[in-house]
Design a protein around this motif. Structure first.
Motif, PDB file in Angstrom:
ATOM      1  N   GLU A  34      38.035  51.584  30.853  1.00  0.00           N
ATOM      2  CA  GLU A  34      38.115  50.677  29.715  1.00  0.00           C
ATOM      3  C   GLU A  34      39.539  50.482  29.191  1.00  0.00           C
ATOM      4  O   GLU A  34      39.832  49.478  28.554  1.00  0.00           O
ATOM      5  N   MET A  35      40.438  51.428  29.441  1.00  0.00           N
ATOM      6  CA  MET A  35      41.797  51.316  28.911  1.00  0.00           C
ATOM      7  C   MET A  35      42.750  50.627  29.880  1.00  0.00           C
ATOM      8  O   MET A  35      43.915  50.369  29.553  1.00  0.00           O
ATOM      9  N   LYS A  36      42.251  50.263  31.037  1.00  0.00           N
ATOM     10  CA  LYS A  36      43.099  49.641  32.040  1.00  0.00           C
ATOM     11  C   LYS A  36      43.253  48.147  31.746  1.00  0.00           C
ATOM     12  O   LYS A  36      42.297  47.478  31.334  1.00  0.00           O
ATOM     13  N   GLU A  37      44.466  47.604  31.916  1.00  0.00           N
ATOM     14  CA  GLU A  37      44.702  46.168  31.727  1.00  0.00           C
ATOM     15  C   GLU A  37      44.170  45.400  32.923  1.00  0.00           C
ATOM     16  O   GLU A  37      44.304  45.836  34.075  1.00  0.00           O
ATOM     17  N   ILE A  38      43.607  44.218  32.643  1.00  0.00           N
ATOM     18  CA  ILE A  38      42.979  43.466  33.739  1.00  0.00           C
ATOM     19  C   ILE A  38      44.007  42.958  34.743  1.00  0.00           C
ATOM     20  O   ILE A  38      43.689  42.681  35.901  1.00  0.00           O
ATOM     21  N   GLY A  39      45.276  42.832  34.319  1.00  0.00           N
ATOM     22  CA  GLY A  39      46.318  42.371  35.233  1.00  0.00           C
ATOM     23  C   GLY A  39      46.574  43.326  36.369  1.00  0.00           C
ATOM     24  O   GLY A  39      47.074  42.931  37.434  1.00  0.00           O
ATOM     25  N   LEU A  40      46.197  44.601  36.180  1.00  0.00           N
ATOM     26  CA  LEU A  40      46.417  45.600  37.229  1.00  0.00           C
ATOM     27  C   LEU A  40      45.446  45.438  38.401  1.00  0.00           C
ATOM     28  O   LEU A  40      45.614  46.072  39.435  1.00  0.00           O
ATOM     29  N   TYR A  41      44.412  44.619  38.185  1.00  0.00           N
ATOM     30  CA  TYR A  41      43.463  44.358  39.274  1.00  0.00           C
ATOM     31  C   TYR A  41      43.871  43.134  40.103  1.00  0.00           C
ATOM     32  O   TYR A  41      43.122  42.696  40.978  1.00  0.00           O
ATOM     33  N   SER A  42      45.063  42.560  39.805  1.00  0.00           N
ATOM     34  CA  SER A  42      45.577  41.373  40.518  1.00  0.00           C
ATOM     35  C   SER A  42      44.619  40.188  40.404  1.00  0.00           C
ATOM     36  O   SER A  42      44.438  39.412  41.352  1.00  0.00           O
ATOM     37  N   MET A  43      43.997  40.053  39.223  1.00  0.00           N
ATOM     38  CA  MET A  43      43.091  38.929  39.015  1.00  0.00           C
ATOM     39  C   MET A  43      43.856  37.619  39.001  1.00  0.00           C
ATOM     40  O   MET A  43      45.001  37.550  38.543  1.00  0.00           O
ATOM     41  N   GLN A  44      43.196  36.562  39.518  1.00  0.00           N
ATOM     42  CA  GLN A  44      43.794  35.229  39.550  1.00  0.00           C
ATOM     43  C   GLN A  44      42.834  34.223  38.913  1.00  0.00           C
ATOM     44  O   GLN A  44      41.630  34.477  38.814  1.00  0.00           O
ATOM     45  N   SER A  45      43.389  33.089  38.492  1.00  0.00           N
ATOM     46  CA  SER A  45      42.546  32.035  37.907  1.00  0.00           C
ATOM     47  C   SER A  45      41.471  31.613  38.902  1.00  0.00           C
ATOM     48  O   SER A  45      41.747  31.421  40.092  1.00  0.00           O
ATOM     49  N   GLY A  46      40.232  31.482  38.402  1.00  0.00           N
ATOM     50  CA  GLY A  46      39.104  31.108  39.255  1.00  0.00           C
ATOM     51  C   GLY A  46      38.244  32.286  39.652  1.00  0.00           C
ATOM     52  O   GLY A  46      37.122  32.103  40.140  1.00  0.00           O
ATOM     53  N   ASP A  47      38.744  33.519  39.444  1.00  0.00           N
ATOM     54  CA  ASP A  47      37.956  34.703  39.774  1.00  0.00           C
ATOM     55  C   ASP A  47      36.795  34.840  38.795  1.00  0.00           C
ATOM     56  O   ASP A  47      36.807  34.269  37.700  1.00  0.00           O
ATOM     57  N   GLN A  48      35.792  35.645  39.193  1.00  0.00           N
ATOM     58  CA  GLN A  48      34.601  35.821  38.380  1.00  0.00           C
ATOM     59  C   GLN A  48      34.501  37.230  37.805  1.00  0.00           C
ATOM     60  O   GLN A  48      34.917  38.206  38.447  1.00  0.00           O
ATOM     61  N   ILE A  49      33.940  37.314  36.603  1.00  0.00           N
ATOM     62  CA  ILE A  49      33.564  38.588  36.009  1.00  0.00           C
ATOM     63  C   ILE A  49      32.051  38.551  35.821  1.00  0.00           C
ATOM     64  O   ILE A  49      31.527  37.775  35.019  1.00  0.00           O
TER      65      ILE A  49
END
Length: 518
Positions: free
Chosen positions: A499-514
């Protein structure tokens, strides 16, 4: 077509000449010109040459400085009857005597040629004319220079089954002629009389025509009192269209329009919402078109939600008016049945970009299902309402509990309701950090049970805050489980547990799904 010597001409007649329409206001000689002339006041203000005065003599008074002129009777078209127009448009009607003679002629020709089964080209068409007229259901006589119903009862005898009639833009002069037509057509339920300048007799309404359901009266210089008088004659009308008239006030006469479902008042300079509210107690009104009426604002009396008027109103069109405050849009939330709104071309709709305006209107009107012709999906509504809370969150936290709170809630009519639905905004969510720039935001699709909501998020957002956001967006009772799925590589599927991890560390890109799961 020109009139003959026998063509009657009297003051008030409507005439056509060179595709221009006018009213005869003088018949007689002119000074120095002893022959008969017609003084015509043209509908087009610039069609004439003067105001009815020539060489110092006032022959008639025109409506405009240059709408009057004089023409010779033989130069103008005085029109023809409705039945004559039907004959010319749909074929000649034979009387019974003529039909029998033609049948005898055909029989004689068949016997002479020894061909009893031969159908002569054209004869079968002629013999079937009468039955063809009997089967006419929809008749269009627009712009045919119709000036009367015709000989007594002839229209009804020859065309008894007409159900829809367009008799707009003709030379009719009185509602008496319209009623003569209605008298003869018992199945008539749709009638367009637009662009005829018809006098309204005081006796209109003494005879009623309950079969008519749709009546169109556009561009006829009608006042509202005349509209009400017309309404008396057609007690069961469900759709009444009166655009581009001279309607300014809307004082209702008791007992009319009791079955009305649609009312179109586009282009009438009504201006004031207080006048519109006079229609609020029509018992069955579902659709109201008040486009381009010069409307300045919308505000109901009192603070009751919903209001006690317009209880059945589902659709309203307020396009092309002068609304410039969001309070006017918020007032529409007080209409308990409103589902469909058209509101473009108002100053308020140009105050921000199109998408933002679209979301703000959705957030302000709870039951809205269609906005400017576009259906509102459940996910879009949740996103719009949650974004509305965030957009004005800092302002709310600042004035909450102060003497400015009442004014805030007046402008943001549903804000407390939305807070109860999604929760109080947190200041940490609302402050934009300087290091986060717009171009760095990630466009992610949050998906819960088939409902998708696209959100822009900074890469520095923690998984914990993403969970809180998803919980609020989908109105979940408990903290959800999140799974990240890449839009470019289907093999990348990561459970977001830290829960404390930033989402940017997962290399997320525009268009990805959660993917959101309860």
């Amino acid at each position: 077509m020109t009139n003959s010597q026998s063509s009657p001409c009297k003051l008030g007649d409507r005439i056509e000449c060179g595709n221009s329409f006018g009213t005869v206001k003088y018949v007689g000689p002119l000074e120095g010109k002893p022959s008969i002339w017609l003084g015509v006041d043209w509908d087009d203000p610039d069609r004439g040459k003067h105001n009815g005065s020539v060489n110092g003599v006032q022959y008639f008074t025109a409506n405009f400085p240059t709408s009057g002129s004089f023409v010779r009777p033989e130069k103008v078209n005085f029109g023809k009857s409705a039945i004559a127009s039907i004959e010319s448009r749909y074929g000649q009607i034979e009387d019974e005597f003529t039909a029998k003679i033609n049948q005898q002629k055909q029989l004689l020709i068949q016997q002479t040629m020894n061909a009893p089964f031969l159908e002569m080209v054209g004869f079968d068409k002629i013999f079937n004319k009468q039955s063809n007229f009997n089967t006419l259901r929809i008749v269009n006589l627009r712009d045919q220079n119709v000036n009367s119903a015709g000989a007594p009862r002839k229209l009804g005898e020859n065309c008894p089954n007409i159900e829809e009639l367009d008799i707009s833009k003709n030379l009719l002069v009185s509602w008496d002629e319209i009623l003569m037509i209605c008298d003869q057509l018992p199945k008539l339920h749709w009638l367009n009389v637009s662009e005829n300048l018809l006098s309204v007799p005081g006796s209109l309404g003494s005879v009623q025509y309950p079969n008519l359901r749709t009546l169109i009266c556009g561009t006829m210089s009608l006042s509202w009192s005349e509209v009400c008088q017309i309404g008396k004659a057609f007690p069961d009308v469900e759709e009444f269209r009166a655009p581009l008239n001279k309607i300014e006030n809307l004082d209702l006469i008791e007992g009319i329009f009791l079955k009305l479902k649609l009312l179109d008042l586009e282009g009438n300079k009504i201006q004031h919402w207080s006048e519109v509210c006079k229609l609020g107690f029509l018992p069955l009104l579902e659709q109201l078109i008040i486009e381009n009426i010069g409307l300045l604002s919308i505000e109901f009396d009192g603070d009751e939600v919903p209001v006690s008027m317009f209880r059945t109103l589902k659709k309203i069109c307020i396009v092309d008016n002068h609304l410039n405050e969001w309070h006017s849009i918020g007032e529409l939330n007080r209409l308990e049945s409103l589902e469909h709104l058209k509101v473009s071309r108002n100053p308020i709709t140009g105050s921000e970009d199109h998408d933002t305006i679209h979301q703000l209107i959705i957030a302000k009107i709870a039951n809205l299902k269609i906005l400017n012709g576009v259906e509102i999906e459940p996910g879009e509504r949740r996103g719009a309402e949650y974004d509305y809370i965030k957009k004005y969150g800092l302002e709310w936290l600042k004035i909450k509990g102060t003497n400015q709170e009442e004014e805030f809630l007046r402008s943001h009519n549903r804000y407390q309701e939305l807070i109860q639905k999604y929760g109080e905004p947190e200041e940490s969510e609302l402050i934009t950090k300087p290091k986060i720039i717009k171009t760095s935001l990630i466009h992610l699709n949050l998906v819960f049970e088939g409902v998708a909501i696209e959100k822009k998020m900074p890469p520095t957002m923690t998984v914990q805050k993403l969970m809180v956001l998803a919980q609020k967006l989908f109105c979940l009772k408990e903290r959800p489980q999140l799974t990240y799925i890449s839009s470019t590589d289907s093999n990348i599927e990561i459970s977001l547990d830290d829960e404390m991890k930033e989402i940017g560390l997962y290399s997320m890109q525009s268009g990805d799904q959660i993917i959101v799961k309860q």
